[in-house]
Design an enzyme around this catalytic site. Structure first.
Site, short mmCIF file in Angstrom:
data_model
loop_
_atom_site.label_atom_id
_atom_site.label_comp_id
_atom_site.label_asym_id
_atom_site.label_seq_id
_atom_site.Cartn_x
_atom_site.Cartn_y
_atom_site.Cartn_z
N GLN A 47 12.63 16.26 -9.63
CA GLN A 47 12.43 17.42 -10.51
C GLN A 47 12.36 16.95 -11.95
O GLN A 47 13.34 16.99 -12.68
CB GLN A 47 13.61 18.38 -10.31
CG GLN A 47 13.50 19.69 -11.02
CD GLN A 47 12.57 20.63 -10.30
OE1 GLN A 47 12.46 20.61 -9.10
NE2 GLN A 47 11.91 21.47 -11.04
N PHE A 48 11.17 16.48 -12.38
CA PHE A 48 11.04 15.97 -13.74
C PHE A 48 11.31 17.04 -14.79
O PHE A 48 11.69 16.74 -15.92
CB PHE A 48 9.66 15.33 -13.96
CG PHE A 48 8.53 16.30 -14.16
CD1 PHE A 48 8.18 16.70 -15.44
CD2 PHE A 48 7.85 16.83 -13.08
CE1 PHE A 48 7.14 17.59 -15.63
CE2 PHE A 48 6.81 17.70 -13.26
CZ PHE A 48 6.44 18.11 -14.54
N THR A 49 11.17 18.31 -14.42
CA THR A 49 11.35 19.39 -15.39
C THR A 49 12.80 19.52 -15.86
O THR A 49 13.05 20.23 -16.85
CB THR A 49 10.86 20.74 -14.84
OG1 THR A 49 11.60 21.07 -13.67
CG2 THR A 49 9.38 20.69 -14.51
#
Length: 140
Positions: free
Chosen positions: A73-75
């Site tokens: 989950q890069f966000t």
């Protein structure tokens, strides 16, 4: 490295209509990687997640054998302090992040955890039923 850890009755990840990872009665881990993370950071995150006393009676996945679903989950490294458009500069690029997410998963498995995963760089549909709800942010 940053992780959102949730206790779930069920959680699954679907990619292109196919369930690629699913668990019941365990932990959903949304995992983000930043530029300064290393293999040692991955080991530490795996230990923290596995030993986190977030389950019933202050027990951990290590204590109970609860399964873990890890989804990259890069966000989690999105920055919205300025304006309305998130900046992703704190998120590690995919070629750096993917091996470190894999390292966390492998470290969890080496510790004896049953681990399911999402699919890196795919458009994932993540479904979960939170228990509690209990949600923690681990920020290393």
């Amino acid at each position: 490295m940053r992780a959102v850890v949730q206790t779930v009755g069920q959680a699954s990840v679907t990619v292109d209509g196919e369930v690629v990872g699913a668990i019941e009665n365990g932990l959903l881990v949304l995992l983000g990687v930043t530029h300064t993370d290393t293999a040692q950071t991955a080991q530490t995150m795996a230990r923290k997640v596995h030993e986190l006393r977030i389950l019933d009676d202050e027990r951990s996945a290590a204590d109970t054998g609860a399964p873990i679903l890890v989804v990259s989950q890069f966000t989690l490294y999105g920055d919205v302090r300025k304006g309305r458009r998130p900046s992703w500069t704190a998120a590690a690029p995919a070629e750096v992040a993917e091996p470190l997410v894999t390292a966390v998963v492998e470290a969890l498995r080496q510790r004896g955890a049953k681990v399911e995963t999402g699919r890196f760089r795919a458009h994932m549909l993540v479904q979960s039923t939170n228990i509690g709800p209990q949600t923690l942010l681990l920020d290393l």
